[in-house]
Structures are given as structure tokens and as C-alpha cells.
Design a protein around this motif. Structure first.
Motif, PDB file in Angstrom:
ATOM      1  N   GLY A 174      44.152  22.378  16.687  1.00  0.00           N
ATOM      2  CA  GLY A 174      43.389  23.574  17.018  1.00  0.00           C
ATOM      3  C   GLY A 174      43.463  24.666  15.969  1.00  0.00           C
ATOM      4  O   GLY A 174      42.709  25.649  16.054  1.00  0.00           O
ATOM      5  N   LEU A 175      44.334  24.519  14.965  1.00  0.00           N
ATOM      6  CA  LEU A 175      44.424  25.541  13.926  1.00  0.00           C
ATOM      7  C   LEU A 175      43.203  25.502  13.016  1.00  0.00           C
ATOM      8  O   LEU A 175      42.584  24.447  12.820  1.00  0.00           O
ATOM      9  N   ASP A 176      42.851  26.667  12.463  1.00  0.00           N
ATOM     10  CA  ASP A 176      41.762  26.747  11.491  1.00  0.00           C
ATOM     11  C   ASP A 176      42.193  26.092  10.179  1.00  0.00           C
ATOM     12  O   ASP A 176      43.334  26.257   9.738  1.00  0.00           O
ATOM     13  N   VAL A 177      41.274  25.378   9.558  1.00  0.00           N
ATOM     14  CA  VAL A 177      41.508  24.796   8.237  1.00  0.00           C
ATOM     15  C   VAL A 177      40.673  25.586   7.242  1.00  0.00           C
ATOM     16  O   VAL A 177      39.452  25.696   7.393  1.00  0.00           O
ATOM     17  N   VAL A 178      41.342  26.154   6.234  1.00  0.00           N
ATOM     18  CA  VAL A 178      40.696  27.080   5.311  1.00  0.00           C
ATOM     19  C   VAL A 178      40.840  26.584   3.876  1.00  0.00           C
ATOM     20  O   VAL A 178      41.933  26.189   3.459  1.00  0.00           O
ATOM     21  N   GLY A 192      39.642  30.490   1.062  1.00  0.00           N
ATOM     22  CA  GLY A 192      39.350  31.625   1.926  1.00  0.00           C
ATOM     23  C   GLY A 192      38.247  31.413   2.925  1.00  0.00           C
ATOM     24  O   GLY A 192      37.910  32.320   3.692  1.00  0.00           O
ATOM     25  N   VAL A 193      37.659  30.209   2.936  1.00  0.00           N
ATOM     26  CA  VAL A 193      36.537  29.913   3.834  1.00  0.00           C
ATOM     27  C   VAL A 193      36.959  28.841   4.840  1.00  0.00           C
ATOM     28  O   VAL A 193      37.506  27.795   4.452  1.00  0.00           O
ATOM     29  N   LYS A 194      36.690  29.079   6.121  1.00  0.00           N
ATOM     30  CA  LYS A 194      37.015  28.100   7.148  1.00  0.00           C
ATOM     31  C   LYS A 194      36.104  26.885   7.020  1.00  0.00           C
ATOM     32  O   LYS A 194      34.885  27.013   6.985  1.00  0.00           O
ATOM     33  N   VAL A 195      36.713  25.702   6.959  1.00  0.00           N
ATOM     34  CA  VAL A 195      35.928  24.472   6.839  1.00  0.00           C
ATOM     35  C   VAL A 195      36.005  23.610   8.094  1.00  0.00           C
ATOM     36  O   VAL A 195      35.271  22.630   8.223  1.00  0.00           O
ATOM     37  N   GLY A 196      36.890  23.959   9.025  1.00  0.00           N
ATOM     38  CA  GLY A 196      36.968  23.176  10.245  1.00  0.00           C
ATOM     39  C   GLY A 196      38.215  23.506  11.045  1.00  0.00           C
ATOM     40  O   GLY A 196      38.892  24.509  10.791  1.00  0.00           O
ATOM     41  N   LEU A 197      38.500  22.646  12.031  1.00  0.00           N
ATOM     42  CA  LEU A 197      39.668  22.790  12.893  1.00  0.00           C
ATOM     43  C   LEU A 197      40.486  21.509  12.847  1.00  0.00           C
ATOM     44  O   LEU A 197      39.937  20.409  12.677  1.00  0.00           O
ATOM     45  N   VAL A 198      41.795  21.632  13.026  1.00  0.00           N
ATOM     46  CA  VAL A 198      42.642  20.449  13.130  1.00  0.00           C
ATOM     47  C   VAL A 198      42.375  19.775  14.477  1.00  0.00           C
ATOM     48  O   VAL A 198      42.616  20.366  15.544  1.00  0.00           O
ATOM     49  N   ASP A 216      50.993  10.707   6.674  1.00  0.00           N
ATOM     50  CA  ASP A 216      50.303  11.393   7.769  1.00  0.00           C
ATOM     51  C   ASP A 216      48.947  11.863   7.277  1.00  0.00           C
ATOM     52  O   ASP A 216      48.773  12.194   6.104  1.00  0.00           O
ATOM     53  N   LEU A 217      47.990  11.912   8.196  1.00  0.00           N
ATOM     54  CA  LEU A 217      46.665  12.450   7.897  1.00  0.00           C
ATOM     55  C   LEU A 217      46.346  13.561   8.879  1.00  0.00           C
ATOM     56  O   LEU A 217      46.551  13.412  10.090  1.00  0.00           O
ATOM     57  N   ILE A 218      45.865  14.689   8.376  1.00  0.00           N
ATOM     58  CA  ILE A 218      45.301  15.724   9.233  1.00  0.00           C
ATOM     59  C   ILE A 218      43.826  15.396   9.427  1.00  0.00           C
ATOM     60  O   ILE A 218      43.081  15.291   8.455  1.00  0.00           O
ATOM     61  N   ILE A 219      43.415  15.206  10.664  1.00  0.00           N
ATOM     62  CA  ILE A 219      42.011  14.932  10.946  1.00  0.00           C
ATOM     63  C   ILE A 219      41.334  16.268  11.244  1.00  0.00           C
ATOM     64  O   ILE A 219      41.650  16.927  12.237  1.00  0.00           O
ATOM     65  N   VAL A 220      40.434  16.664  10.362  1.00  0.00           N
ATOM     66  CA  VAL A 220      39.785  17.961  10.446  1.00  0.00           C
ATOM     67  C   VAL A 220      38.381  17.787  11.028  1.00  0.00           C
ATOM     68  O   VAL A 220      37.575  17.008  10.510  1.00  0.00           O
ATOM     69  N   THR A 227      34.813  19.077  11.367  1.00  0.00           N
ATOM     70  CA  THR A 227      33.895  19.970  10.680  1.00  0.00           C
ATOM     71  C   THR A 227      32.534  19.917  11.363  1.00  0.00           C
ATOM     72  O   THR A 227      32.332  19.160  12.319  1.00  0.00           O
ATOM     73  N   THR A 228      31.581  20.681  10.862  1.00  0.00           N
ATOM     74  CA  THR A 228      30.245  20.693  11.456  1.00  0.00           C
ATOM     75  C   THR A 228      29.506  19.388  11.220  1.00  0.00           C
ATOM     76  O   THR A 228      28.516  19.094  11.890  1.00  0.00           O
ATOM     77  N   THR A 229      29.974  18.588  10.268  1.00  0.00           N
ATOM     78  CA  THR A 229      29.303  17.329   9.945  1.00  0.00           C
ATOM     79  C   THR A 229      30.091  16.096  10.362  1.00  0.00           C
ATOM     80  O   THR A 229      29.666  14.976  10.115  1.00  0.00           O
ATOM     81  N   GLY A 230      31.250  16.298  10.973  1.00  0.00           N
ATOM     82  CA  GLY A 230      32.050  15.150  11.388  1.00  0.00           C
ATOM     83  C   GLY A 230      33.519  15.370  11.104  1.00  0.00           C
ATOM     84  O   GLY A 230      33.962  16.501  10.881  1.00  0.00           O
ATOM     85  N   GLU A 231      34.288  14.291  11.119  1.00  0.00           N
ATOM     86  CA  GLU A 231      35.718  14.379  10.881  1.00  0.00           C
ATOM     87  C   GLU A 231      36.060  14.018   9.442  1.00  0.00           C
ATOM     88  O   GLU A 231      35.469  13.105   8.861  1.00  0.00           O
ATOM     89  N   VAL A 232      37.022  14.748   8.889  1.00  0.00           N
ATOM     90  CA  VAL A 232      37.486  14.512   7.525  1.00  0.00           C
ATOM     91  C   VAL A 232      38.985  14.214   7.582  1.00  0.00           C
ATOM     92  O   VAL A 232      39.746  14.934   8.237  1.00  0.00           O
ATOM     93  N   MET A 233      39.403  13.150   6.904  1.00  0.00           N
ATOM     94  CA  MET A 233      40.807  12.766   6.855  1.00  0.00           C
ATOM     95  C   MET A 233      41.460  13.402   5.632  1.00  0.00           C
ATOM     96  O   MET A 233      41.080  13.105   4.503  1.00  0.00           O
ATOM     97  N   VAL A 234      42.440  14.263   5.876  1.00  0.00           N
ATOM     98  CA  VAL A 234      43.108  14.985   4.795  1.00  0.00           C
ATOM     99  C   VAL A 234      44.558  14.523   4.710  1.00  0.00           C
ATOM    100  O   VAL A 234      45.315  14.694   5.672  1.00  0.00           O
ATOM    101  N   PRO A 235      44.980  13.929   3.600  1.00  0.00           N
ATOM    102  CA  PRO A 235      46.391  13.533   3.459  1.00  0.00           C
ATOM    103  C   PRO A 235      47.306  14.744   3.622  1.00  0.00           C
ATOM    104  O   PRO A 235      47.095  15.779   2.988  1.00  0.00           O
ATOM    105  N   PHE A 236      48.308  14.604   4.463  1.00  0.00           N
ATOM    106  CA  PHE A 236      49.206  15.726   4.748  1.00  0.00           C
ATOM    107  C   PHE A 236      50.334  15.743   3.725  1.00  0.00           C
ATOM    108  O   PHE A 236      51.485  15.383   4.013  1.00  0.00           O
TER     109      PHE A 236
END
Length: 223
Positions: A116-120, A123-129, A139-143, A145-154
Motif C-alpha cells: 500500500g505504500l507509494d512508489v516514487v 519525485g513522481v509517484k509511479v504506483g503502489l506496492v 525478493d520482488l516488489i510488485i508495483v 501502476t496505471t498500466t499494470g504490475e511491474v516487478m521491481v527487484p528489492f
């Protein structure tokens, strides 16, 4: 629901793999950095098993945790033999957890603290965790976004900051992770996955999530 129940969540701390020997022992996959705290004699775990199976809706009590060839093996109450142990294969182990309790580790968080945290970025919000995926390698943070989910290596190279006070996860992803790259930038597009792979090397872990140390604690039932 009483106030105490509302203040608690559940954490996934392990999975039962398969029977070990003939006396009811079961090999374990641990999703915690602190097995000496979670897996003590008398510890009780809620079981996640398919509906309709004998253990559905029940909990299980640990008698002892032993290590064989560096692999954890558990002995549990009311699991007297191999047949009983085989019936528990693939069961997920959960424990109650006060969601306000800190992990006790620097730069480590429970999954429910991150969801539920903001992903920035810049300085610009790109999505939510949306959730944390705990894979064997990292680990992957699944973010979301407005276009779908993005997998971000933690890992710290890509996730340099987590601020629970402000509710912000700061990311510095390589080009192409959050956006499509135009065809005329094809060389950069090809390089982006390699950059992610290089940054994302880490070891498997636990019931907490932290950059550079994979962790599978469970998202609150959150696994």
C-alpha cells in the motif's frame, strides 16, 4: 471482532515440504530470518491446506526443530509416522503477528508494512506496492501502476529508500522497467534487463523483506 484481533495479522513463516524418515518428521522451507525465535518447542502454527483435507482449519504444534545436512526438519505433535507427515506435504505455516511490531533489523520490514505504500521515482509517484513476491534468488516488489504490475527487484541499487513514516518507497530503476522504450532505442532496451539482473543478485531469506536480502515472510493474509 475484538480489538486484539483487529490489531493482529498473520505472517507466513514456513512451508512443509515432504516426510523425512519414518517417525513423522517433515522437511521444512523456512520463510524467516529468525528460526530460533519462530520455531521453538511449543510454537503453534496455523495451517494453510486445501479445503476438505483432514488438517483444514487446524493448527499444529512444534515439538522440535532439527537440522540434517543443513536442512531444517520439524517434529510435530499428533504427527507420529510417515503417513501422517505425508498428509501435511506442501502445507503453509502461519503465525499471529502484531502489525505494529518492528522486525528488530535495520533496513528490514514485514510485508504488511510495505503493501500500500507509494512508489516514487524522481519525485513522481509511479504506483503502489501491491505485494512482495519471495523467490529463491531474490525478493520482488510488485508495483501496481496505471498500466499494470511491474516487478521491481528489492535490492538497494534499485530500491534505495523505504520510509514507513511518510509511506514512500523510493526507486531508481533502469530505463525500460516502468516504461516502454521506442524502437529506435532498441540497444538500450536490450541492455535494461541485464542491468536489472546485475542489480538484483541477492540471497534467499525470510519472514521479513529487505534490500539485498530476499525474504519470504508473508504478506498478511496476507505467504
Amino acid at each position: 471482532m475484538n480489538a486484539d484481533a483487529q490489531k493482529r495479522t498473520q505472517l507466513r513463516v514456513g512451508r512443509l515440504l515432504k516426510a523425512h524418515g519414518l517417525k513423522g518428521a517433515i522437511k521444512l522451507e523456512l520463510y524467516t530470518d529468525a528460526p530460533e525465535r519462530r520455531f521453538v518447542p511449543g510454537a503453534v502454527f496455523s495451517l494453510q491446506v486445501p479445503p476438505g483435507t483432514p488438517w483444514h482449519g487446524k493448527s499444529i504444534e512444534l515439538i522440535e526443530l532439527r537440522w540434517y545436512n543443513q536442512h531444517p526438519v520439524g517434529f510435530f505433535k499428533d504427527v507420529p509416522d510417515r503417513t501422517a507427515a505425508e498428509a501435511l506435504a506442501k502445507a503453509i505455516l502461519w503465525v499471529d503477528q502484531d502489525p505494529t511490531e518492528l522486525t528488530g533489523e535495520e533496513d528490514a520490514w514485514y510485508d504488511h508494512q510495505l503493501v500500500g505504500l507509494d512508489v516514487v521515482r524522481d519525485g513522481v509517484k509511479v504506483g503502489l506496492v501491491a505485494r512482495i513476491d519471495h523467490l529463491p534468488a531474490q525478493d520482488l516488489i510488485i508495483v501496481k501502476t496505471t498500466t499494470g504490475e511491474v516487478m521491481v527487484p528489492f535490492v538497494s541499487a534499485i530500491v534505495p529508500s523505504v520510509d514507513l513514516t511518510t509511506g514512500v518507497v523510493t526507486v531508481t530503476p533502469p530505463l525500460g522497467l516502468f516504461e516502454e522504450i521506442p524502437d529506435d532505442d532498441a540497444p538500450d532496451a536490450a541492455a535494461a534487463p541485464d542491468a536489472v539482473a546485475d542489480a538484483a543478485e541477492s540471497e534467499a531469506a525470510s519472514d521479513t523483506a529487505s534490500p539485498d536480502a530476499a525474504s519470504p515472510d508473508a504478506a498478511p493474509s496476507e505467504n
